[in-house]
Write a protein that holds these residues in place. Structure first.
Motif, short mmCIF file in Angstrom:
data_model
loop_
_atom_site.label_atom_id
_atom_site.label_comp_id
_atom_site.label_asym_id
_atom_site.label_seq_id
_atom_site.Cartn_x
_atom_site.Cartn_y
_atom_site.Cartn_z
N SER A 194 0.83 -1.21 0.00
CA SER A 194 0.00 0.00 0.00
C SER A 194 0.86 1.25 0.00
O SER A 194 0.58 2.22 -0.72
N LEU A 195 1.92 1.22 0.80
CA LEU A 195 2.80 2.39 0.86
C LEU A 195 3.48 2.65 -0.48
O LEU A 195 3.63 3.79 -0.91
N GLN A 196 3.85 1.55 -1.13
CA GLN A 196 4.48 1.67 -2.44
C GLN A 196 3.53 2.33 -3.43
O GLN A 196 3.88 3.25 -4.15
N GLU A 197 2.29 1.82 -3.43
CA GLU A 197 1.25 2.37 -4.30
C GLU A 197 1.03 3.86 -3.99
O GLU A 197 0.91 4.69 -4.88
N LEU A 198 1.02 4.14 -2.71
CA LEU A 198 0.80 5.52 -2.26
C LEU A 198 1.88 6.45 -2.81
O LEU A 198 1.58 7.50 -3.38
N GLU A 199 3.12 6.01 -2.68
CA GLU A 199 4.20 6.87 -3.17
C GLU A 199 4.14 7.05 -4.68
O GLU A 199 4.29 8.15 -5.19
N GLU A 200 3.87 5.94 -5.38
CA GLU A 200 3.79 6.04 -6.83
C GLU A 200 2.70 7.00 -7.28
O GLU A 200 2.92 7.83 -8.16
N GLU A 201 1.55 6.89 -6.66
CA GLU A 201 0.44 7.75 -7.09
C GLU A 201 0.71 9.22 -6.76
O GLU A 201 0.33 10.10 -7.51
N ILE A 202 1.35 9.45 -5.64
CA ILE A 202 1.66 10.84 -5.31
C ILE A 202 2.64 11.41 -6.34
O ILE A 202 2.47 12.53 -6.82
N LYS A 203 3.61 10.59 -6.71
CA LYS A 203 4.56 11.06 -7.73
C LYS A 203 3.85 11.40 -9.04
O LYS A 203 4.12 12.41 -9.68
N THR A 204 2.93 10.51 -9.41
CA THR A 204 2.18 10.72 -10.66
C THR A 204 1.42 12.04 -10.61
O THR A 204 1.42 12.81 -11.57
N VAL A 205 0.77 12.27 -9.48
CA VAL A 205 -0.01 13.51 -9.34
C VAL A 205 0.91 14.73 -9.42
O VAL A 205 0.61 15.71 -10.10
N GLN A 206 2.05 14.63 -8.75
CA GLN A 206 2.96 15.77 -8.76
C GLN A 206 3.46 16.07 -10.17
O GLN A 206 3.56 17.23 -10.57
N HIS A 207 3.69 15.02 -10.92
CA HIS A 207 4.11 15.20 -12.30
C HIS A 207 3.02 15.91 -13.10
O HIS A 207 3.28 16.81 -13.90
N PHE A 208 1.79 15.51 -12.85
CA PHE A 208 0.65 16.09 -13.56
C PHE A 208 0.57 17.59 -13.34
O PHE A 208 0.23 18.35 -14.24
#
Lengths: 550, 257
Positions: B203-217
């Protein structure tokens, strides 16, 4: 592990102390132990799998619906676009997902935004099929209810808007989500600012014209999943075909979107049988028709086509329009034609309709007509032959629509719907559909058929298309619809193809062909050309359609 | 041990609430409700309010529940694990049957001591990308500090009642309730620490990945900072691993050992 947040129970022991101090009330051993066993029954011991089935023993789910729900919960983590073709049960999939989350205690409050005409249907479905206590939003209701259903149009308006944006929702569902394809609209901006945990977007047509539309939908669920706006536009631009070329993009989209088609589901086991029913005009009718056709040269040809179509439907429809025209532009010719129409015997098509319905015994039938005047006439003539019918129009209020549907289901044999009735009701219990007048917009045809050929239909669907020989109806039927196999296959992305060909409105396209041609021969050639263009585009995009789940 | 025989469960439930069973065969259960149960289950507060107001004796309703799916078309309510009626009964149980004090039944003519046990039935929920629950039943003897797991299974074998038997007397606890509960909590804590928690890592891994994606957006779009913050909050809410503990019920049990 430090990164796990641990929430302890802080009230129990203090409560127990004070109960012991007061010496009661205490539970008996039987009830105490029953409460423990009840809890053991309702907990979910595994991360994976769906528990909802144990709770819904009365619902039969199709394989593709179960798979969709599992996929959304287990691999998409609760944010997804459900993009099944019309009639495969997107509502069922969504209901199953919501139910599972509620059972697991992950969703306590939800906001469900659907077209106004579908609100009561959603309420009923969630209540009766899923035992989800959903309520429709009414004036002065608080938006803080547990599971609330409303229309997007209501929700986005003040003062609702502000109240809704204040609430943290566990679950948001938007039906007909293609309305959100443009990121510059109020709808889009509103949905994007909702505070949500899980989110489902339901649409049968996720990409209509440009890939940027799917980018916009996905940006509601997972901003950045397809990169940012500028880079996406640069890479994929406006070309819808890129989707089939780019395997990587396809893969990314599949991570957030599920699309089942009739072909890959068990639903294709109920077939569509399509039959063209030809009608011959009587001599008197032929005369009126050709009079309208030839003598109208002086008027705008737009109305000419309208009158020709109307006379193919009913005397009444044509008579009323002519009369109206005569009031604004008095013309002796109109009066002359109308006096002939007045003397016409019963319409040949209507007689054919009666004959056909009588063959069905007491099986239910839906009849679609384009004109309200025909609708009233048909109701009258069916009654003369002892056939019960109810009318249905898009303009009916929600309650009246439900009531008419119920009357049809329980009491009447025939439902006569005008075009606007095409959307928003589901009539799986009926398997005969008669296109009394053919619409000139093929998408509307699919919507009509979708009312009965959908999840829940148990029999093969019988479709009868009426067309009068030697008229404008024959041209459309033989030169256009039959050639592009419109009836045999589900249209899928026909609307996108039309848009790509710059045909935004099929109806006006056909009209202009008629208007700009001086002979029937010319009309035929032009219709033929149109048909071959559409056909070749359809073949080309056949692969492009399958960007979804499979 | 979850509910396996729904018909038996319902019968026990209504009998424990002193309702008369009017009929019980082939999975059709007809019950005469008491006033208390009518008020708890039948959802007609206005009736009872009105009856009280005019000083009359109310008429509790009877209720027919069908547990046999083959009979579901007969007169009555088909009840199954998803039906609102069973949910209502389960909620009623969970709400009412939370605290107890019970005594082991002893037949003896000699003085017999009974030792106090603190019993706690605790539900643990592990929530990350997905969620699962686990039930833990623990007993702590409040004199010598002995601890016992699967306490409910043990209690199931003992005769228990609400009053103390003749010739029996209770030993006063040495460990206070609050500190007893703390001991149980610390056992739970070390149980949590000894697990590997792949679910939380994922879950933490998923959390970090999605936050990165959003920041890129949102890169370079300073005017939408607020929207980005909102979306990051939502991701945390959805993925951040949480273990929550909820006591389902518990109480003091006086047992011979």
């Amino acid at each position: 592990m430090d990164s796990i947040q641990v929430n302890k129970d802080t009230t129990f022991i203090t409560e127990l102390e004070s109960i012991l101090e007061n010496d009661g009330p205490y539970s008996s051993w039987e009830l105490f132990s029953m409460a423990y066993h009840a809890e053991l029954t309702t907990i979910t011991p595994e991360f994976k799998g769906l528990r909802a089935f144990e709770y819904l023993p009365h619902v039969k789910f199709l394989d593709h619906q179960v798979e969709a729900a599992e996929q959304v919960i287990e691999t998409m983590n609760g944010r997804a676009i459900l993009a099944d073709e019309v009639g495969l049960g997107k509502t069922i999939e969504a209901g199953l997902i919501l139910k599972e989350y509620m059972i697991r205690g992950l969703v306590k409050n939800a906001l469900i935004l659907v077209p106004a005409s579908l609100v009561s249907q959603w309420v009923k479905e969630l209540n009766e099929k899923f035992y989800i206590p959903a309520v429709a939003h009414r004036k002065n209701y608080s938006w803080d209810q547990n599971i609330i259903i409303s229309s997007l149009d209501t929700a986005k308006r003040s003062p609702h808007r502000e109240k809704i944006l204040d609430i943290d929702y566990d679950f948001i569902l938007i039906d007909e989500a293609h309305k959100l394809k443009n990121h510059k609209t109020k709808n889009y901006e509103f949905v994007r600012s909702l505070k949500k945990k899980y989110c489902l977007l339901l649409t049968a047509t996720p990409v209509q014209n440009q890939l940027i539309e799917i980018f916009n939908l996905i940006s509601i669920l997972k901003p950045g999943h397809l990169g940012n706006y500028e880079s996406f536009l640069e890479n994929y631009g406006k070309d819808r075909n890129k989707i089939k070329q780019d395997a990587y993009l396809k893969q990314l989209i599949q991570k957030v979107m599920i699309r089942n088609t009739r072909q890959n589901t068990t639903l294709s086991s109920t077939k569509r049988n399509i039959q063209t029913v030809w009608i011959d005009f009587k001599q008197e009718e032929k005369e009126v028709y050709s009079e309208l056709e030839s003598a109208f040269a002086g008027f705008s040809s737009f109305s000419k086509i309208t009158f020709l179509r109307e006379i193919c439907s009913s005397r009444e429809a044509c008579y009323l329009s002519l009369k109206k025209l005569n009031e604004t532009n008095p013309n002796p010719f109109i009066e002359q034609v109308n006096s002939k129409i007045e003397k016409l015997p019963h319409h040949s098509k209507a007689e054919k309709l009666v004959e056909l319905i009588k063959q069905f015994g007491d099986e239910k039938v839906i009849v679609f007509t384009e004109y309200r005047a025909s609708q009233i006439y048909l109701q009258w003539i069916l009654k003369q032959h002892g056939i019960t019918s109810v009318p249905f129009r898009g303009g009916f209020k929600r309650g009246k629509k439900d009531w008419m549907k119920q009357l049809f289901q329980d009491h009447a044999q025939v439902l006569i719907a005008t075009e606007a009735g095409g959307e928003g009701i589901n009539l799986q219990f009926c398997n005969h559909l008669i296109n009394y007048d053919l619409p000139w917009n093929p998408m509307r045809l699919e919507q009509r058929i979708g009312r009965i050929h959908r999840y829940g239909q148990e029999k093969d669907v019988q479709i009868y298309n009426f067309a009068t020989k030697g008229t404008i109806e024959e041209h459309i039927m033989t030169l256009l619809y039959e050639k592009i196999n419109l009836f045999e296959q589900v249209i899928g992305n026909l609307d996108a193809i039309l848009e790509e060909l710059n045909i935004s409105n099929m109806e006006s396209e056909i009209e202009s062909i008629y208007n700009e041609s001086s002979t029937i021969g010319e009309v035929k050639i032009k219709l033929d050309n149109l048909t071959s263009i559409i056909k070749s585009s359809m073949e080309q995009s056949q692969e492009g359609q399958n960007y979804g789940y499979h | 041990m979850a509910i396996t025989n729904l018909n038996q469960f319902l019968e026990d439930y209504f009998v424990s609430h002193r309702c008369q069973i009017l009929e019980n065969k082939d999975g059709i259960l007809k019950i005469q409700l008491t006033e208390e149960m009518d008020q708890a289950l039948m959802n007609r507060p206005f009736y009872w309010h009105y009856i009280k107001k005019i000083g009359q004796q109310g008429q509790p309703m009877d209720l027919t529940l069908i547990t046999n799916p083959n009979k579901k078309n007969e007169k009555g309510e088909w009840i199954h694990f998803g039906s609102p009626r069973l949910q209502q009964i389960i909620n009623h149980l969970k709400e009412k049957e939370k605290y107890t004090k019970l005594f082991q039944k002893v037949v003896s003519n000699q003085n017999t001591p009974l030792f106090p046990w603190l019993v706690v039935n605790l539900k643990m929920s592990y929530k990350g990308k997905q969620k699962k629950d686990e039930m833990i039943s623990i007993g702590l003897q409040l004199v010598n500090g002995n601890m016992r797991l699967e306490m409910m299974d043990h209690l199931q074998k003992l005769p228990l009642q609400m009053a103390i038997s003749d010739y029996c007397y209770t030993i006063s606890p040495i460990i206070k309730l609050q500190s007893g509960f703390k001991r149980i909590e610390s056992v739970i804590s070390s149980y949590i620490e000894n697990q590997t928690h792949e679910w939380a890592l994922e879950s933490l891994q998923e959390l970090e990945e999605e936050i990165k994606t959003v920041q890129h957006f949102y890169e370079g779009r300073t005017e939408e900072l607020e929207q980005m913050e909102k979306e990051i909050e939502e991701i945390k809410e959805r993925y951040h691993p949480v273990i929550s503990q909820e006591v389902i019920n518990g109480g003091i049990f006086y047992l011979t050992e």
